[in-house]
Write an enzyme that holds these catalytic residues in place. Sequence first.
Site, PDB file in Angstrom:
ATOM      1  N   ASP A  48     -33.521 106.382  -3.346  1.00  0.00           N
ATOM      2  CA  ASP A  48     -33.510 105.112  -4.079  1.00  0.00           C
ATOM      3  C   ASP A  48     -33.416 105.354  -5.584  1.00  0.00           C
ATOM      4  O   ASP A  48     -34.334 105.906  -6.181  1.00  0.00           O
ATOM      5  CB  ASP A  48     -34.792 104.328  -3.771  1.00  0.00           C
ATOM      6  CG  ASP A  48     -34.755 102.954  -4.414  1.00  0.00           C
ATOM      7  OD1 ASP A  48     -34.335 102.001  -3.744  1.00  0.00           O
ATOM      8  OD2 ASP A  48     -35.145 102.843  -5.600  1.00  0.00           O
ATOM      9  N   TYR A  53     -32.576 103.645 -14.196  1.00  0.00           N
ATOM     10  CA  TYR A  53     -33.349 104.901 -14.179  1.00  0.00           C
ATOM     11  C   TYR A  53     -32.625 106.034 -14.912  1.00  0.00           C
ATOM     12  O   TYR A  53     -33.213 107.075 -15.191  1.00  0.00           O
ATOM     13  CB  TYR A  53     -33.635 105.368 -12.746  1.00  0.00           C
ATOM     14  CG  TYR A  53     -34.344 104.402 -11.833  1.00  0.00           C
ATOM     15  CD1 TYR A  53     -34.963 103.258 -12.316  1.00  0.00           C
ATOM     16  CD2 TYR A  53     -34.402 104.641 -10.464  1.00  0.00           C
ATOM     17  CE1 TYR A  53     -35.602 102.373 -11.462  1.00  0.00           C
ATOM     18  CE2 TYR A  53     -35.049 103.771  -9.600  1.00  0.00           C
ATOM     19  CZ  TYR A  53     -35.633 102.634 -10.102  1.00  0.00           C
ATOM     20  OH  TYR A  53     -36.258 101.777  -9.234  1.00  0.00           O
ATOM     21  N   LYS A  78     -29.018  99.882  -8.044  1.00  0.00           N
ATOM     22  CA  LYS A  78     -29.325  98.499  -8.422  1.00  0.00           C
ATOM     23  C   LYS A  78     -28.607  98.131  -9.717  1.00  0.00           C
ATOM     24  O   LYS A  78     -28.471  98.973 -10.612  1.00  0.00           O
ATOM     25  CB  LYS A  78     -30.839  98.337  -8.639  1.00  0.00           C
ATOM     26  CG  LYS A  78     -31.675  98.947  -7.535  1.00  0.00           C
ATOM     27  CD  LYS A  78     -33.168  98.794  -7.749  1.00  0.00           C
ATOM     28  CE  LYS A  78     -33.930  99.630  -6.737  1.00  0.00           C
ATOM     29  NZ  LYS A  78     -34.226 101.005  -7.173  1.00  0.00           N
ATOM     30  N   HIS A 111     -31.630  94.085  -9.436  1.00  0.00           N
ATOM     31  CA  HIS A 111     -32.889  94.766  -9.757  1.00  0.00           C
ATOM     32  C   HIS A 111     -34.064  93.804  -9.982  1.00  0.00           C
ATOM     33  O   HIS A 111     -35.161  94.035  -9.517  1.00  0.00           O
ATOM     34  CB  HIS A 111     -32.674  95.667 -10.989  1.00  0.00           C
ATOM     35  CG  HIS A 111     -33.605  96.827 -11.048  1.00  0.00           C
ATOM     36  ND1 HIS A 111     -33.237  98.072 -11.521  1.00  0.00           N
ATOM     37  CD2 HIS A 111     -34.898  96.955 -10.692  1.00  0.00           C
ATOM     38  CE1 HIS A 111     -34.259  98.892 -11.447  1.00  0.00           C
ATOM     39  NE2 HIS A 111     -35.286  98.238 -10.959  1.00  0.00           N
TER      40      HIS A 111
END
Length: 279
Positions: A48, A53, A78, A111
Site C-alpha cells: 500500500d 508518500y 492513491k 486519498h
Amino acid sequence: MNNEKVPFVLLNDGHTMPQLGIGVWRASEAETEYSVSEALQTGYRLIDTAAMYQNEAAVGRAANASGLARSDIFITSKVWNSEQGYEKTLSACENSLIRLGLDYIDLYLIHWPTPAQHMYPETWRALTKLQRDGVVRSIGVSNFHQSHLQDLIMESSIIPAINQIEVHPDFQQTELRRFCHEHDIAVEAWSPLGQGGHILNNSTIVRIATTYNKTPAQVVLRWHIESGVIAIPKSVHSERIKQNFDIFDFQLTEADMQAMFTLDSGNRLGPNPDTMNSV
Ligand code: A2P
C-alpha cells in the site's frame, strides 16, 4: 510461513485482494525499497503506497526486483488531494504509473474526501474511467465517512470496492464499518497497529498475547483479520515484517474478540476527514 495462508477478500467488482499487506506511509525511499523487498520475500503480496508518500518509485523497484510475476503482486496507490478533479486525476494516475514502473495499478483510491473543495464526485468519475480503460483494476476511497459515501452512491452506479480508514482497537469505527458492510464496501485499516503506540502496551492485549505466546502486535492483527478487515501494518524492520505476517497459526476465541471490542475509546490518531482539507 508462506502466503498461501493469507486469506483473500472478494471485492464487489469481482477482483480479490490479500487481507494482509505492508504499508509504507512515512517510510523513506530507501526504507520502502528495503521493507517491500523483505515483505515480498516473507510472503506478503499486498503493498500500500500513495502519491503523497513519495515512495512509489521505490515500491516499483522492489516489486520489479522481486522476480515475482506482476499478477502475483497487488499494489495500491492513491490520488492526492491537490490532484482531485476529473482531468487532474487522470494525469495523477498516469504519473503514479510512471513512478511505479507499472502498466496497471491493482487498486486506486481517493486519498481523502477533502469536503471543502467537494471535488470527490468528479474525481470518482475519473476513477471509473481509469477502471474502464484497464489502467486500474479496482477503485475505492480512503477516509470517507458515511455522508461522503452516500454522495458517491447517489451520483454513480459504481460503488467503491474499498474504504481505507483508520481502524485499530482504540478507534474501531463500528458504525462506519457496518455501513460499509451493508453496501458491500470492503474495509481496509490504516494504522492497524495504532502506529505502534500505547495500544501495544494495553493490559488486555498483553494478557491475550501471553495466552497465545504471541506479541501484542500479532494479536491486534489477528483481531483485524477475524473482524473481516484488510490490514496494512507498516514496519521498516525485517523482524517485525516477519512477525506481523506470522499470524495464521492461531485464532482468537470469541471471548478474546469481545474483550478487544471493548477497548474502543473513540480517539483517532489521524485527522478527522470532515475537517481535513489540506491540499
Ligand atoms: P517500525 O517501522 O520502526 O518497525 P501502523 O501500521 O499502525 O501505522 O504502525 C506502524 C508503527 O508500528 C511503526 O512505527 C512501526 O515501527 C511499528 N511497528 C510495526 N510492527 C510492529 C511490531 N510488530 N511491534 C511493535 N511495533 C511495530
